[in-house]
Design an enzyme around this catalytic site. Sequence first.
Site, PDB file in Angstrom:
ATOM      1  N   HIS A   1      -8.418  -4.607  -0.724  1.00  0.00           N
ATOM      2  CA  HIS A   1      -7.156  -3.986  -0.353  1.00  0.00           C
ATOM      3  C   HIS A   1      -6.738  -4.438   1.053  1.00  0.00           C
ATOM      4  O   HIS A   1      -7.571  -4.635   1.929  1.00  0.00           O
ATOM      5  CB  HIS A   1      -7.330  -2.466  -0.359  1.00  0.00           C
ATOM      6  CG  HIS A   1      -6.057  -1.723  -0.102  1.00  0.00           C
ATOM      7  ND1 HIS A   1      -5.171  -1.442  -1.108  1.00  0.00           N
ATOM      8  CD2 HIS A   1      -5.512  -1.229   1.037  1.00  0.00           C
ATOM      9  CE1 HIS A   1      -4.131  -0.807  -0.587  1.00  0.00           C
ATOM     10  NE2 HIS A   1      -4.306  -0.656   0.707  1.00  0.00           N
TER      11      HIS A   1
ATOM     12  N   ASP B   1     -10.129  -3.200  -5.197  1.00  0.00           N
ATOM     13  CA  ASP B   1      -9.218  -2.248  -4.570  1.00  0.00           C
ATOM     14  C   ASP B   1      -9.149  -0.991  -5.440  1.00  0.00           C
ATOM     15  O   ASP B   1      -8.921  -1.095  -6.649  1.00  0.00           O
ATOM     16  CB  ASP B   1      -7.827  -2.909  -4.476  1.00  0.00           C
ATOM     17  CG  ASP B   1      -6.780  -2.033  -3.810  1.00  0.00           C
ATOM     18  OD1 ASP B   1      -7.119  -0.909  -3.393  1.00  0.00           O
ATOM     19  OD2 ASP B   1      -5.618  -2.471  -3.714  1.00  0.00           O
TER      20      ASP B   1
ATOM     21  N   SER C   1       0.832  -1.203   0.000  1.00  0.00           N
ATOM     22  CA  SER C   1       0.000   0.000   0.000  1.00  0.00           C
ATOM     23  C   SER C   1       0.875   1.266   0.000  1.00  0.00           C
ATOM     24  O   SER C   1       1.694   1.436  -0.887  1.00  0.00           O
ATOM     25  CB  SER C   1      -0.955  -0.079   1.190  1.00  0.00           C
ATOM     26  OG  SER C   1      -1.969   0.840   1.086  1.00  0.00           O
TER      27      SER C   1
END
Length: 403
Positions: free
Chosen positions: A373, A343, A189
Site C-alpha cells: 500500500h 495491501d 487511499s
Amino acid sequence: MGRKSLCLLAASLLLAYYIYSPIPENIGEPWTLMALNAVFRTIGHVATIAEKLGLAHYMDVLMVITNVESTAPVSDEKVAVTDTAFNGVPVRLYLPKGQPDTLKRAVIFVHGGGWCVGGAAMKAYDHLSRLTSEKLNAVVVSVEYRLAPKYHFPIQFEDVYTMAKYFLQSDVLAHYKVDPSRVCIAGDSAGGNLAAAVTQQLLHDSDNKVQLKIQVLFYPALQTIDFDLPSYRDNRDMPVLPKSLMLRFFSEYFTTDPSLMEAMETGQHVPPEASHLFKFVNWSNWLPEKFKKGHVYTVPKHGNSKMGQKYPGLLDPRAAPLLVDDVKLHGLPLTYVVTCEYDVLRDDGIMYASRLREVGVPVIHEHVEDAVHGVLLFTSSPFILSAGQKMVHNYLELLNENL
Ligand SMILES: *[C@@H]1O[C@H](CO)[C@@H](O)[C@H](O)[C@H]1NC(C)=O
C-alpha cells in the site's frame, strides 16, 4: 571479547532484528521497504507511547511525517504553483505555463493519509501534481481538506465536495481556461475513498452541471463493513498499512471514542439492521476467483443495534462508496482502479471494479503484483520504490490518452 564489544554486538543484533521484517519475495527493493517499514514502525511505537503517557494524540505524532515532508509552493518556468482557496477550502493550484493557449484539461487531486494525516504540500504529492500539470498541460487542484481527529466525517468529504463543486462551475472553469468535458478526479487511499464518494454524489446532484470525465482511484478504501476480506487476512501485518492502522484511521474518521475501534477489531461494529448492505461487500460474489486466494467466505458478524446511532456516518455511502445500490453506480465516468497485491485494501478496489463493470461503467483495473500500500508516496529519495514510479508513469499515460 570485552564488555563494550559485547554490548555493541547485542545492540547491532537487536537493531538488525528490529529492521528485518518478512517482505514478500517478489518485491523489487526489499531493503528499501524494510528500512521504510522500520521508520514507520518506530514512529508508530513513539505515537503509541506518547498517547499512553498522555503527551500527544497518536495522529499528532504521525502528522510529524506530513509536516517534515511539506514544501512551500514553488513556481518554475513550466508550472505556476500557488496556495489559494476555492469557496473557503484551501487548495494548492498548479497552472501550466508556456504551452499553447488552447482549452486545458484539469485534475482534482485528493491526497491520502487515512483522513487523519497527509497533505497536498507533501513532497511526493506536490511532485506528482506538478508533473501532471506539466505533462498534460492540465490545471491541477490539489485539495487540503480538514483532518481527523480534530474534524470527523463528513467534514473531510464536504471539504472536497464543496471545492469540486465550486471548481466545476462553468465560469470558474472558463476563468482557468479549462475544457468542461475534460475534468478528472484522482486520489490515493483515503483520497481514493473521497474521490469515489465525491464522484458518486456529483452524479446525482441536480445543481451540478459539469460531470467528471474520469475518476482515478489508487488503492482506495471503499467499505466499512467487512474487515475480514482475503486482503485483510493476508496482509494484516504488511509494511506501510497494517490492519490495525487501517482500523484506527477508519475509527478516527468517525469518532474519537475508542469503542468503535474495539468493535471493528472483533467485527462487531455493524448493527443488525444493516444486514441488507452485506450483499454489496460479499466477496464470494464480487472477487474474481484468483483473488479469493483459497479463503472461505463467512458472513460478517453483527454488533449491537446501538452502533448505528452512535456512529451515524459509519455506513454512509459518502464514507463507504461500495455500500450503494446499482442505481447509484449507473452512469459513473470511466474508472481507473489501481490495486496492490500486498495491501489490506486490495479487495475493496477489486470489488468496486467488479460492481461497476456489472452495471456497464467502463473500468480499467490495474493490479500491481509486486507492491504494498502507498507506493505512490515513494518515488523520490531516500525511499524509491520502482512500483511507485511505474504507477505514476501509467497514470499519466492513461490520462494523456483518455482525458
Ligand atoms: C454471498 O454470496 C454467496 C454466493 O453467491 C451466497 O451463497 C451468500 O448467501 C451470500 N451472502 C450474503 C450475506 O450476501
